[in-house]
Design a protein around this motif. Structure first.
Motif, PDB file in Angstrom:
ATOM      1  N   ILE A  21      43.631  16.076  61.672  1.00  0.00           N
ATOM      2  CA  ILE A  21      43.679  15.242  60.752  1.00  0.00           C
ATOM      3  C   ILE A  21      42.327  14.795  60.305  1.00  0.00           C
ATOM      4  N   GLU A  22      42.171  14.456  58.977  1.00  0.00           N
ATOM      5  CA  GLU A  22      41.056  14.290  58.191  1.00  0.00           C
ATOM      6  C   GLU A  22      39.943  13.288  59.071  1.00  0.00           C
ATOM      7  N   GLN A  23      38.830  13.899  59.192  1.00  0.00           N
ATOM      8  CA  GLN A  23      37.930  13.171  60.204  1.00  0.00           C
ATOM      9  C   GLN A  23      37.209  11.981  59.276  1.00  0.00           C
ATOM     10  N   HIS A  24      37.009  10.654  60.088  1.00  0.00           N
ATOM     11  CA  HIS A  24      36.350   9.841  59.571  1.00  0.00           C
ATOM     12  C   HIS A  24      35.787   8.990  60.872  1.00  0.00           C
ATOM     13  N   GLN A  25      34.608   8.369  60.769  1.00  0.00           N
ATOM     14  CA  GLN A  25      34.242   7.591  61.809  1.00  0.00           C
ATOM     15  C   GLN A  25      35.081   6.590  62.611  1.00  0.00           C
ATOM     16  N   GLU A  26      35.665   5.824  61.573  1.00  0.00           N
ATOM     17  CA  GLU A  26      36.578   4.784  62.199  1.00  0.00           C
ATOM     18  C   GLU A  26      37.999   5.145  61.935  1.00  0.00           C
TER      19      GLU A  26
END
Length: 199
Positions: A7-12
């Protein structure tokens, strides 16, 4: 339990993400907010419901996720001053417990309190060393903690007290004879109060 996860990576995990809640809607305690491509640890609910929500926005897309779900016996339980009930299996009272089970319940309470168990009903296959079906109690978070006892047959008659803030209950059954099972009541109590009432 996840077998594939992308799933698309993002820190939060603010963009695309999967959320899991410990109940039947999103007002329950959150078990996890997941994204990225690392396969997450298995998610385990404390009760018999788990709510999942998958959100994707209008931009980046990825492969997605694949997971399997199964019913686990055991779980994490919070001991409080109010009595709560614990049963060996979901069909207690209607059917004997199933064979081939290994269940672990972890009871925890606030620091400075202990955990008290009373056995309302206890009927587990009898054997001299309790080698077939049995319940084991540990004074702590895991099986490396001090063992309070292993029980089978129709015992323990007495209540069991753990002075620490955690008690592990393990229930094992083999694949042959099964009995009614057990019904336990558990509460948290102050250690001093407990000593006082035992005199």
């Amino acid at each position: 339990v996840f077998s594939e996860f992308e799933i698309e990576q993002h820190q939060e995990c603010a963009y695309d993400h999967l959320e899991a809640f410990d109940g039947d809607n999103d007002t329950a305690a959150i078990l996890g907010r997941l994204c990225g491509s690392k396969i997450p640890e298995p998610l385990v609910s404390t009760g018999n419901k788990m709510y999942l929500r998958f959100i994707s926005d209008a931009s980046v897309q990825r492969k997605g996720f694949q997971a399997t779900h199964s019913t686990e016996c055991g779980g994490r339980l919070k001991a409080e001053a109010r009595q709560k009930n614990l049963y060996s299996h979901s069909q207690f009272g209607d059917n004997n417990y199933p064979g081939h089970t290994d269940c672990e319940w972890l009871l925890t309470t606030e620091q400075g309190y202990g955990i008290e168990l009373s056995f309302i009903i206890f009927e587990v296959e009898e054997e001299a060393d309790c080698g077939y079906d049995y319940i084991e109690l540990y004074n702590g978070y895991d099986a490396n903690s001090h063992r309070l006892g292993r029980f089978c047959g129709s015992g323990p008659r007495e209540g069991v007290y753990s002075p620490g803030d955690a008690m592990l209950i393990r229930f094992h059954s083999d694949d042959t004879i099964s009995k009614k099972g057990f019904h336990i009541r558990y509460t948290s109590s102050k250690f001093q109060e407990n000593l006082h009432t035992r005199k």
